[in-house]
Motif scaffolding. Structure first.
Motif, PDB file in Angstrom:
ATOM      1  N   UNK A 220       0.842  -1.187   0.000  1.00  0.00           N
ATOM      2  CA  UNK A 220       0.000   0.000   0.000  1.00  0.00           C
ATOM      3  C   UNK A 220       0.885   1.248   0.000  1.00  0.00           C
ATOM      4  N   UNK A 221       0.394   2.295  -0.604  1.00  0.00           N
ATOM      5  CA  UNK A 221       1.144   3.558  -0.694  1.00  0.00           C
ATOM      6  C   UNK A 221       2.480   3.381  -1.420  1.00  0.00           C
ATOM      7  N   UNK A 222       2.644   2.286  -2.113  1.00  0.00           N
ATOM      8  CA  UNK A 222       3.903   2.049  -2.801  1.00  0.00           C
ATOM      9  C   UNK A 222       5.057   1.727  -1.873  1.00  0.00           C
ATOM     10  N   UNK A 223       4.767   1.588  -0.578  1.00  0.00           N
ATOM     11  CA  UNK A 223       5.815   1.281   0.397  1.00  0.00           C
ATOM     12  C   UNK A 223       6.497   2.539   0.921  1.00  0.00           C
ATOM     13  N   UNK A 224       7.165   2.397   2.076  1.00  0.00           N
ATOM     14  CA  UNK A 224       7.864   3.513   2.718  1.00  0.00           C
ATOM     15  C   UNK A 224       9.266   3.638   2.118  1.00  0.00           C
ATOM     16  N   UNK A 225       9.616   4.847   1.705  1.00  0.00           N
ATOM     17  CA  UNK A 225      10.949   5.077   1.136  1.00  0.00           C
ATOM     18  C   UNK A 225      11.921   5.700   2.137  1.00  0.00           C
ATOM     19  N   UNK A 226      11.408   6.442   3.124  1.00  0.00           N
ATOM     20  CA  UNK A 226      12.268   7.048   4.150  1.00  0.00           C
ATOM     21  C   UNK A 226      11.407   7.521   5.313  1.00  0.00           C
ATOM     22  N   UNK A 241       3.814   7.200  33.760  1.00  0.00           N
ATOM     23  CA  UNK A 241       4.909   7.682  32.943  1.00  0.00           C
ATOM     24  C   UNK A 241       5.164   6.718  31.801  1.00  0.00           C
ATOM     25  N   UNK A 242       5.038   7.220  30.590  1.00  0.00           N
ATOM     26  CA  UNK A 242       5.252   6.403  29.410  1.00  0.00           C
ATOM     27  C   UNK A 242       6.274   7.035  28.496  1.00  0.00           C
ATOM     28  N   UNK A 243       6.282   6.553  27.253  1.00  0.00           N
ATOM     29  CA  UNK A 243       7.234   7.082  26.274  1.00  0.00           C
ATOM     30  C   UNK A 243       6.549   7.142  24.918  1.00  0.00           C
ATOM     31  N   UNK A 244       6.897   8.198  24.151  1.00  0.00           N
ATOM     32  CA  UNK A 244       6.265   8.474  22.864  1.00  0.00           C
ATOM     33  C   UNK A 244       7.328   8.577  21.777  1.00  0.00           C
ATOM     34  N   UNK A 245       7.087   7.928  20.643  1.00  0.00           N
ATOM     35  CA  UNK A 245       7.944   8.056  19.456  1.00  0.00           C
ATOM     36  C   UNK A 245       7.050   8.400  18.274  1.00  0.00           C
ATOM     37  N   UNK A 246       7.433   9.437  17.511  1.00  0.00           N
ATOM     38  CA  UNK A 246       6.633   9.891  16.377  1.00  0.00           C
ATOM     39  C   UNK A 246       7.527  10.026  15.141  1.00  0.00           C
ATOM     40  N   UNK A 247       7.062   9.459  14.014  1.00  0.00           N
ATOM     41  CA  UNK A 247       7.790   9.537  12.749  1.00  0.00           C
ATOM     42  C   UNK A 247       6.942  10.228  11.683  1.00  0.00           C
ATOM     43  N   UNK A 248       7.626  10.900  10.767  1.00  0.00           N
ATOM     44  CA  UNK A 248       7.029  11.313   9.487  1.00  0.00           C
ATOM     45  C   UNK A 248       7.577  10.341   8.442  1.00  0.00           C
ATOM     46  N   UNK A 249       6.692   9.649   7.723  1.00  0.00           N
ATOM     47  CA  UNK A 249       7.137   8.679   6.733  1.00  0.00           C
ATOM     48  C   UNK A 249       6.838   9.189   5.329  1.00  0.00           C
ATOM     49  N   UNK A 250       7.771   8.946   4.408  1.00  0.00           N
ATOM     50  CA  UNK A 250       7.613   9.301   3.005  1.00  0.00           C
ATOM     51  C   UNK A 250       7.346   8.009   2.243  1.00  0.00           C
ATOM     52  N   UNK A 251       6.337   8.020   1.389  1.00  0.00           N
ATOM     53  CA  UNK A 251       5.956   6.818   0.649  1.00  0.00           C
ATOM     54  C   UNK A 251       6.153   7.032  -0.849  1.00  0.00           C
ATOM     55  N   UNK A 252       6.246   5.924  -1.581  1.00  0.00           N
ATOM     56  CA  UNK A 252       6.451   6.015  -3.025  1.00  0.00           C
ATOM     57  C   UNK A 252       5.228   6.584  -3.725  1.00  0.00           C
ATOM     58  N   UNK A 253       4.039   6.357  -3.165  1.00  0.00           N
ATOM     59  CA  UNK A 253       2.812   6.880  -3.736  1.00  0.00           C
ATOM     60  C   UNK A 253       1.995   7.523  -2.618  1.00  0.00           C
ATOM     61  N   UNK A 254       1.236   8.547  -2.972  1.00  0.00           N
ATOM     62  CA  UNK A 254       0.420   9.208  -1.968  1.00  0.00           C
ATOM     63  C   UNK A 254       1.232  10.193  -1.147  1.00  0.00           C
TER      64      UNK A 254
END
Length: 317
Positions: A220-226, A241-254
């Motif tokens: 889906x979305x052509x897959x993640x490129x970075x 108390x927890x922990x949070x990790x957030x990413x911005x992903x770039x996809x081949x499509x969309x």
């Protein structure tokens, strides 16, 4: 006819003073003290008998003494009923339509039993009762459903999930449906207790599920490129108390998207860590990244009616 025992907390026969979670088919590793206050929308008002060590909650055994006397009393008491039924059948005969009147109960029929009753759940502790609140009973948390979102009735991995109400064909394949925004909750893998390590490991799985391939392996979305790390820091969730990790992903499509994994100790039972995954399509005005923070702040222990984004509050984009 027999009915499967519904999911819920039941007394653990192997450990005095402890409840164990029955998921509807098998016992899980989740336990909690029996005296802890809790809300169980599927629990019967009369607790079931103590579960066996390796089987589902069972019905009570028959009484040990006096069974012969009781059987005789029941048999004798059934005789007048049998006599009355026979007399009625003889006197009434066929009805006006030519069909024979239905006979009354006989002594061989099992006595009618009243249906099992249960405590009516309130809107805030019933998974289907309040469309504004998602309830994860197993992990003991609730979170608010944003305006324009819905609770998913069925998901591929059976995780409690909310999502934007309208789906669309996933970029890269028209055979799979995607949603602009999704949030799901799940239990961390057994043996893992460090929220930071759990969130850091889960973010890859969260990104892959949302933007790499679906559960059937379709791209889906052509897959993640970075990807780019937007945030990785401690966070307070549901008073823990927890922990949070957030990413911005770039996809081949969309347009790609923003994914987030939050891990924190559960407020119930053995405090097995909980994971909350969030995935938003990028560049959508109705899905600002700030909405992720708002949803995270709305997470509450079950039964906590605090405001400021808690149960009963409303979240808009």
């Amino acid at each position: 006819m027999s009915f499967a025992t519904p999911p819920g907390w039941y007394p653990d026969a192997g450990t005095s003073g402890t409840d164990r979670w029955w998921d509807g088919t098998a016992w899980t590793a989740h336990t909690r003290p029996s005296a802890a206050a809790h809300f169980a929308p599927y629990e019967p008002s009369h607790p079931p008998y103590a579960p066996q060590a390796f089987g589902p909650p069972t019905t009570p055994p028959p009484p040990r003494g006096g069974s012969r006397t009781r059987a005789l009393a029941i048999t004798l008491s059934g005789l007048p009923v049998l006599g009355a039924a026979v007399t009625a059948a003889i006197l009434l005969g066929p009805d006006d339509s030519g069909t024979r009147a239905a006979p009354g109960p006989t002594a061989s029929d099992p006595p009618p039993t009243a249906p099992a009753t249960s405590t009516a759940p309130t809107p805030e502790d019933s998974p289907g009762g309040d469309p504004r609140v998602l309830v994860d009973q197993l992990n003991g948390i609730t979170l608010v459903v944003p305006d324009g979102w819905e609770k998913a009735k069925n998901t591929s991995d059976d995780a409690p999930t909310i999502r934007t109400a309208v789906s669309y064909d996933c970029p890269g394949t028209s055979a799979s449906f995607c949603y602009r925004g999704t949030v799901s909750t799940r239990t961390a893998r057994a043996g893992r207790t460090d929220p930071r390590a759990i969130a850091a490991a889960d973010i890859t799985a969260a990104a892959d599920r949302a933007y790499e391939e679906d559960i059937l392996g379709r791209r889906i979305h052509g897959g993640i490129t970075s990807h780019q790390v937007l945030k990785a820091e401690p966070v307070a969730v549901a008073g823990r108390t927890g922990y949070l990790v957030r990413w911005r992903v770039v996809t081949a499509k969309g347009p790609g998207g923003v994914v987030q994994s939050v891990a924190f100790p559960s407020t119930v039972g053995s405090e097995t860590p909980v994971i909350v995954r969030l995935a938003f399509d990028a560049d959508r005005p109705e899905l600002p990244v700030s909405l992720m923070d708002t949803i995270t702040r709305s997470i509450r222990p079950i039964g906590d009616g605090a405001t400021s984004g808690g149960v009963g509050a409303s979240i808009g984009p």
